[in-house]
Write a protein that holds these residues in place. Structure first.
Motif, PDB file in Angstrom:
ATOM      1  N   GLY A 162      17.987 -30.014   5.780  1.00 24.93           N
ATOM      2  CA  GLY A 162      19.007 -29.373   4.960  1.00 24.93           C
ATOM      3  C   GLY A 162      19.559 -28.134   5.625  1.00 24.93           C
TER       4      GLY A 162
ATOM      5  N   THR B  34      26.445 -31.578   1.024  1.00 29.96           N
ATOM      6  CA  THR B  34      25.555 -32.406   0.224  1.00 29.96           C
ATOM      7  C   THR B  34      25.556 -33.809   0.811  1.00 29.96           C
ATOM      8  OG1 THR B  34      26.029 -31.146  -1.756  1.00 29.96           O
ATOM      9  CG2 THR B  34      25.138 -33.347  -2.075  1.00 29.96           C
ATOM     10  N   TYR B  35      24.375 -34.366   1.000  1.00 32.79           N
ATOM     11  CA  TYR B  35      24.230 -35.739   1.481  1.00 32.79           C
ATOM     12  C   TYR B  35      23.395 -36.465   0.445  1.00 32.79           C
ATOM     13  CZ  TYR B  35      23.132 -39.614   4.596  1.00 32.79           C
ATOM     14  OH  TYR B  35      22.999 -40.855   5.155  1.00 32.79           O
ATOM     15  N   ARG B  36      23.990 -37.411  -0.273  1.00 32.48           N
ATOM     16  CA  ARG B  36      23.351 -37.986  -1.458  1.00 32.48           C
ATOM     17  C   ARG B  36      22.050 -38.727  -1.157  1.00 32.48           C
ATOM     18  NH1 ARG B  36      24.002 -43.303  -2.357  1.00 32.48           N
ATOM     19  NH2 ARG B  36      25.480 -44.412  -1.057  1.00 32.48           N
TER      20      ARG B  36
ATOM     21  N   GLY C 175      19.930 -37.667   1.104  1.00 29.70           N
ATOM     22  CA  GLY C 175      18.977 -36.673   1.579  1.00 29.70           C
ATOM     23  C   GLY C 175      18.788 -36.752   3.081  1.00 29.70           C
TER      24      GLY C 175
ATOM     25  N   HIS D 229      17.623 -26.482  -4.095  1.00 27.31           N
ATOM     26  CA  HIS D 229      17.316 -27.575  -3.192  1.00 27.31           C
ATOM     27  C   HIS D 229      15.899 -28.053  -3.436  1.00 27.31           C
ATOM     28  CE1 HIS D 229      16.241 -24.687   0.417  1.00 27.31           C
ATOM     29  NE2 HIS D 229      16.259 -24.012  -0.689  1.00 27.31           N
TER      30      HIS D 229
ATOM     31  N   THR E 154      11.535 -35.775   2.463  1.00 25.37           N
ATOM     32  CA  THR E 154      12.960 -35.907   2.152  1.00 25.37           C
ATOM     33  C   THR E 154      13.453 -34.629   1.486  1.00 25.37           C
ATOM     34  OG1 THR E 154      12.638 -38.277   1.805  1.00 25.37           O
ATOM     35  CG2 THR E 154      14.716 -37.331   1.026  1.00 25.37           C
TER      36      THR E 154
ATOM     37  N   TRP F 285      16.915 -32.685  -0.363  1.00 18.06           N
ATOM     38  CA  TRP F 285      18.259 -32.724  -0.938  1.00 18.06           C
ATOM     39  C   TRP F 285      18.665 -31.294  -1.245  1.00 18.06           C
ATOM     40  CZ3 TRP F 285      14.438 -36.074  -2.485  1.00 18.06           C
ATOM     41  CH2 TRP F 285      14.696 -37.431  -2.322  1.00 18.06           C
ATOM     42  N   ASP F 286      19.949 -30.988  -1.030  1.00 22.91           N
ATOM     43  CA  ASP F 286      20.424 -29.680  -1.460  1.00 22.91           C
ATOM     44  C   ASP F 286      21.861 -29.762  -1.935  1.00 22.91           C
ATOM     45  OD1 ASP F 286      20.708 -28.204   1.889  1.00 22.91           O
ATOM     46  OD2 ASP F 286      21.744 -29.883   1.014  1.00 22.91           O
TER      47      ASP F 286
END
Length: 166
Positions: free
Chosen positions: A32, A37-39, A41, A71, A124, A126-127
């Motif tokens: 991250g 944003t990358y859906r 992750g 995040h 993994t 996500w942010d």
């Protein structure tokens, strides 16, 4: 940080970038912090072999400096048949220790087996858009211990020991 598979929009997740110091050595995973944003992750994963009759645990050092944006980091174990088990989840917004924190997670009993098994260990992240503070992971290691047997306690009041020799 050898032999990690990388999944995500950015392929340079395992890096020696001096802008983000490692806990030890120079290599670490940077998940991250790209500002996008990358859906699906950002993910690094590695296959591990869990020895028969052992309880696996993973230890890693994690660092996250937060800038007030949410995040999340999830550590998952995936069995050979595809069954996914989340082992650890870290949600954070503002705050952060500023340094690496050690984390140890013991796998649940479903990973204890009478035969060796191959398990995929995944990290993994996500942010939200605008996040420029990554999760950094370093010094990932596995430990395997024997499962301790819990024998029932002998009840001497119900079943007193008698002498066989008189």
């Amino acid at each position: 940080m050898d032999d990690w598979r990388v999944t995500g929009l950015y392929r340079q997740l395992v890096t020696d970038d001096p802008a983000y110091p490692a806990n030890s050595g120079v290599w670490k995973a940077k998940l991250g912090g790209s500002g996008a944003t990358y859906r699906l992750g950002h993910r690094i994963s590695q296959d591990i072999t869990v020895p028969a009759l052992r309880v696996p645990a993973v230890t890693f050092h994690m660092k996250a400096d937060y800038i007030g944006i949410q995040h999340r980091l999830v550590v998952t174990a995936v069995t050979a048949d595809g069954t996914r088990t989340d082992l650890y989840t870290r949600h954070n917004a503002a705050g952060g220790s500023g340094g690496y924190e050690p984390v140890t997670v013991t796998f649940p009993d479903k990973f204890y087996s009478s035969s060796n098994q191959t398990v995929t260990l995944e990290f993994t992240h996500w942010d939200e858009a605008g996040n420029t503070a990554p999760f950094l992971l370093d010094d990932v290691s596995m430990q395997y211990r024997y499962k301790s047997a819990r024998l029932p306690l002998y009840d001497f009041t119900k079943y007193p020991l008698t002498s066989a020799v008189r």
